[in-house]
Design a protein around this motif. Structure first.
Motif, short mmCIF file in Angstrom:
data_model
loop_
_atom_site.label_atom_id
_atom_site.label_comp_id
_atom_site.label_asym_id
_atom_site.label_seq_id
_atom_site.Cartn_x
_atom_site.Cartn_y
_atom_site.Cartn_z
N PRO A 1 0.81 -1.22 0.00
CA PRO A 1 0.00 0.00 0.00
C PRO A 1 0.84 1.27 0.00
CG PRO A 1 -0.05 -1.03 2.17
CD PRO A 1 0.74 -1.95 1.27
N GLY A 2 0.28 2.31 -0.62
CA GLY A 2 1.04 3.52 -0.87
C GLY A 2 1.35 4.37 0.35
N GLY A 3 0.44 4.38 1.34
CA GLY A 3 0.61 5.25 2.51
C GLY A 3 1.93 5.03 3.22
N PRO A 4 2.14 3.81 3.75
CA PRO A 4 3.40 3.54 4.45
C PRO A 4 4.62 3.70 3.53
CG PRO A 4 1.80 1.79 4.85
CD PRO A 4 1.21 2.70 3.83
N ALA A 5 4.47 3.33 2.25
CA ALA A 5 5.59 3.40 1.30
C ALA A 5 6.04 4.85 1.09
CB ALA A 5 5.20 2.76 -0.03
N ILE A 6 5.06 5.75 0.91
CA ILE A 6 5.39 7.17 0.70
C ILE A 6 5.98 7.75 1.99
CG2 ILE A 6 4.37 9.47 0.29
CD1 ILE A 6 3.56 8.36 -2.20
N GLN A 7 5.37 7.41 3.10
CA GLN A 7 5.86 7.94 4.39
C GLN A 7 7.34 7.56 4.59
OE1 GLN A 7 3.31 7.66 7.91
NE2 GLN A 7 5.01 6.76 9.02
N LYS A 8 7.66 6.31 4.28
CA LYS A 8 9.03 5.83 4.46
C LYS A 8 9.99 6.55 3.52
CE LYS A 8 11.50 1.44 4.97
NZ LYS A 8 12.03 0.89 3.70
N ALA A 9 9.59 6.64 2.23
CA ALA A 9 10.45 7.30 1.24
C ALA A 9 10.63 8.77 1.59
CB ALA A 9 9.84 7.16 -0.15
N ALA A 10 9.57 9.39 2.14
CA ALA A 10 9.60 10.83 2.42
C ALA A 10 10.58 11.18 3.54
CB ALA A 10 8.20 11.31 2.79
N GLN A 11 10.86 10.20 4.40
CA GLN A 11 11.73 10.45 5.55
C GLN A 11 13.09 11.01 5.15
OE1 GLN A 11 11.76 6.77 7.71
NE2 GLN A 11 9.83 7.23 8.74
N SER A 12 13.61 10.52 4.02
CA SER A 12 14.94 10.99 3.61
C SER A 12 14.84 12.06 2.52
CB SER A 12 15.76 9.79 3.11
OG SER A 12 15.05 9.14 2.08
N GLY A 13 13.62 12.58 2.32
CA GLY A 13 13.44 13.56 1.25
C GLY A 13 13.29 14.98 1.78
N ASP A 14 13.48 15.95 0.88
CA ASP A 14 13.30 17.35 1.22
C ASP A 14 12.01 17.84 0.56
OD1 ASP A 14 13.32 20.06 1.56
OD2 ASP A 14 15.12 20.43 0.35
N PRO A 15 10.97 18.14 1.37
CA PRO A 15 9.68 18.52 0.76
C PRO A 15 9.76 19.83 -0.03
CG PRO A 15 9.65 18.81 3.16
CD PRO A 15 10.93 18.10 2.83
N LYS A 16 10.80 20.62 0.20
CA LYS A 16 10.89 21.91 -0.50
C LYS A 16 11.71 21.79 -1.80
CE LYS A 16 10.15 25.05 3.35
NZ LYS A 16 10.34 24.24 4.58
N ALA A 17 12.29 20.61 -2.02
CA ALA A 17 13.15 20.44 -3.20
C ALA A 17 12.34 20.52 -4.49
CB ALA A 17 13.87 19.10 -3.12
N VAL A 18 11.06 20.11 -4.44
CA VAL A 18 10.20 20.24 -5.61
C VAL A 18 8.92 20.93 -5.15
CG1 VAL A 18 11.06 18.24 -6.89
CG2 VAL A 18 9.25 17.94 -5.23
N SER A 19 8.28 21.62 -6.09
CA SER A 19 7.08 22.36 -5.70
C SER A 19 5.84 21.69 -6.30
CB SER A 19 7.25 23.81 -6.13
OG SER A 19 6.10 24.28 -6.74
N LEU A 20 4.87 21.44 -5.45
CA LEU A 20 3.63 20.82 -5.89
C LEU A 20 2.45 21.68 -5.43
CD1 LEU A 20 4.38 17.06 -5.06
CD2 LEU A 20 4.11 18.06 -7.33
N PRO A 21 1.38 21.71 -6.22
CA PRO A 21 0.26 22.60 -5.90
C PRO A 21 -0.64 22.04 -4.79
CG PRO A 21 -0.27 21.29 -7.81
CD PRO A 21 1.12 20.91 -7.42
N ARG A 22 -1.43 22.89 -4.20
CA ARG A 22 -2.45 22.49 -3.24
C ARG A 22 -3.80 23.00 -3.74
NH1 ARG A 22 2.32 22.28 -1.63
NH2 ARG A 22 3.07 21.89 0.49
N ALA A 23 -4.80 22.15 -3.71
CA ALA A 23 -6.14 22.59 -4.12
C ALA A 23 -6.88 23.05 -2.87
CB ALA A 23 -6.88 21.44 -4.80
N TRP A 24 -6.98 24.36 -2.68
CA TRP A 24 -7.60 24.86 -1.44
C TRP A 24 -9.12 24.89 -1.50
CZ3 TRP A 24 -4.77 24.49 2.58
CH2 TRP A 24 -3.38 24.68 2.50
N LEU A 25 -9.71 25.00 -2.70
CA LEU A 25 -11.16 25.11 -2.84
C LEU A 25 -11.75 26.04 -1.79
CD1 LEU A 25 -11.97 21.32 -3.39
CD2 LEU A 25 -11.28 22.99 -5.10
N PRO A 26 -11.36 27.31 -1.82
CA PRO A 26 -11.73 28.24 -0.76
C PRO A 26 -13.25 28.37 -0.59
CG PRO A 26 -10.74 29.39 -2.63
CD PRO A 26 -10.56 27.94 -2.87
N GLY A 27 -13.65 28.60 0.65
CA GLY A 27 -15.07 28.77 0.92
C GLY A 27 -15.82 27.46 1.08
N THR A 28 -15.13 26.33 0.91
CA THR A 28 -15.80 25.05 1.08
C THR A 28 -14.91 24.15 1.94
OG1 THR A 28 -14.73 23.75 -0.67
CG2 THR A 28 -16.49 25.24 -1.35
#
Lengths: 337, 178
Positions: free
Chosen positions: A185-212
């Motif tokens: 399953p992807g959850g634990p796999a991503i969490q593990k891989a993310a441990q050694s990663g820098d979240p700021k190294a790449v930029s990804l968008p966030r869908a805020w859907l304001p007002g909802t």
């Protein structure tokens, strides 16, 4: 002493538990099919229901033995009737109906999502001194099939504030893990891989859907796809750890911000997390750090699918007078509110 | 709906979409024209836009609620529009036998519009007359969307869409060579 035997088979876990007074876990047995489905990169429904048929009776027997209770000690039987995979749900519901009929026990149908929320009522260990959550609570349910923000004003009183408009958060984890070749399953796999990663190294968008209080993760998934293509086009290796970390941070940011906004708007006494993605340590850490209100989440083994939570929800529903007849049928897309 | 079945005739259009909105608009135009019993098969990798296109089809049918991913439950049903919309994700179906137990054919030959993602997993169950849509993710994020009508009914439907590119016709015999 009001003991409930609970059965849960909505997806790929065959589970049974005995719960006392909706809070005390006397036994909690989960037969996981994870290794069976990992080979396919997801749950295969037909395989899942066949496995449920093979394991349900031994799992129920083990739950009773471990709790050291007999049929006469039970007050009621609770079972998940939706949402989930039709074939999987059917095994649990039919087993529960047969057992309730044969043992003259009242039957209580439970919504799987309601169960996830009630995992927060369980005491672990069984005699743990802990207060029940006090209403109103805002609960974020995040799993492979769901992303729902729920306002709960009393037992059985749920109001949906918002949910995903496309993919569930856990599904986004699974699909991105597939794109990054991280497995299932992807959850634990991503969490593990993310441990050694820098979240700021790449930029990804966030869908805020304001007002909802709605969520959207499909655009984020597509951005990860585009990113991996760009690396491939340049002949570079995808920095998997950085992408995993950036993806996880993007999901957590949106989940935490919206949940805390809702908690403020409805002046929640507490904030609850529930569902498989509530096992994610980055989510737990971020929401605890950013919230002005107490945050509660179940231990990891009660976040993923289990029957103990169905026993807790079933107990409070039973106390509230809910009884399901022999006509109880599965509802694969059952909603909570 | 007694359109004579001529599965050997295929009509193909290719359009480019440069945004989520354009993909939704194409879906919406389709959704307005689809009829009871119509089957749309979507092909494309993760993130190619299959769900976005289906959301557009839902809008065109007048579905009021959010059309969300069917991956978890395999199937989502929507009844608030002009016709029922059945949205199927066949990715996790082990094959046609399982799709059969799951009742896929009852949806395919039912009273609504069925949209099937990962249709190649259940190929033998699909009706020969159908609309196939392939979404290919381009280098700059654009999507090349190829619509293939198998049978006269779907060819008519595509003609009604007034798509920018002239149609290219082929015989089913060419299929192997593609």
């Amino acid at each position: 002493m009001q003991r409930i035997l609970a059965i849960e088979t909505s997806c790929d876990e065959t589970a049974a538990a005995v719960i006392d007074e909706g809070r005390h876990v006397l036994s909690n047995v989960v037969a996981s099919q994870e290794t069976i489905h990992a080979a396919y990169g997801g749950v295969f429904p037909e395989v899942a229901s066949r496995q449920h048929i093979l394991t349900i009776i031994p799992v129920v027997e083990e739950a009773l033995t471990k709790a050291n209770v007999g049929w006469r000690d039970l007050a009621a039987l609770a079972v998940t009737y939706g949402p989930g995979l039709a074939g999987s749900l059917l095994v649990g519901v039919n087993t529960a109906k047969a057992l309730a009929l044969a043992r003259h026990l009242p039957l209580v149908g439970v919504n799987h999502l309601e169960g996830h929320i009630y995992a927060n009522w369980l005491r672990v260990p069984p005699n743990e001194a802990k207060e029940d959550p006090r209403f109103p609570v805002v609960c974020l349910i995040v799993s492979g099939g769901h992303t729902d923000l729920i306002l709960m004003t009393g037992h059985g009183e749920f109001r949906s504030l918002g949910s995903t408009l496309d993919d569930a958060a856990g599904e986004a984890f699974d699909k991105v893990a597939r794109m990054l070749d991280l497995g299932y399953p992807g959850g634990p796999a991503i969490q593990k891989a993310a441990q050694s990663g820098d979240p700021k190294a790449v930029s990804l968008p966030r869908a805020w859907l304001p007002g909802t209080y709605g969520f959207s993760f499909s655009g984020l998934k597509t951005s990860v796809l585009r990113l991996t293509r760009e690396y491939a086009a340049r002949g570079e290796k995808v920095p998997v750890a950085d992408v995993a970390a950036a993806f996880q941070t993007a999901v957590v940011d949106v989940l935490v911000t919206k949940t805390l906004q809702a908690a403020d708007e409805y002046d929640a006494t507490e904030v609850l997390l529930a569902g498989g993605v509530a096992a994610n340590t980055a989510l737990r850490a971020a929401i605890t750090e950013q919230s002005d209100r107490p945050v509660r989440y179940p231990p990891i083994w009660l976040c993923t699918d289990n029957a103990a939570m169905i026993g807790a929800a079933g107990y409070f529903a039973w106390q509230g007078g809910r009884r399901s007849g022999w006509g109880l049928d599965v509802v694969p897309s059952l909603a909570l509110a | 709906m007694d359109v004579p079945s001529t599965p050997n005739v295929q009509t193909q259009h290719t359009v480019m979409s440069h945004s989520r909105e354009e993909t939704t608009a194409l879906g919406e135009a389709l959704g307005r024209r689809l009829q009871a019993g119509d089957v749309v098969v979507l092909r494309g990798t993760l993130g190619a836009g299959k769900t976005v296109l289906t959301q557009g089809i839902g809008r065109g049918l007048g579905v009021r609620e959010a059309v969300i991913s069917p991956t978890f439950t395999l199937l989502r049903e929507y009844y608030s529009g002009r016709l029922p919309l059945y949205h199927v994700d066949a990715y996790r179906l082990a094959g046609p036998a399982e799709a059969h137990t799951f009742g896929l054919d009852e949806y395919l030959y039912g009273d609504g519009v069925t949209v099937v993602e990962w249709g190649e997993r259940v190929e033998p169950l699909l009706p020969p007359d159908r609309l196939e849509i392939e979404l290919v993710y381009g280098a700059r994020g654009e999507r090349q969307i190829t619509l293939t009508a198998a049978g006269l009914h779907y060819a008519e439907l595509l003609r009604g869409l007034d798509l920018p590119t002239p149609p290219t016709s082929s015989q089913i015999g060419d299929e192997e060579a593609r």
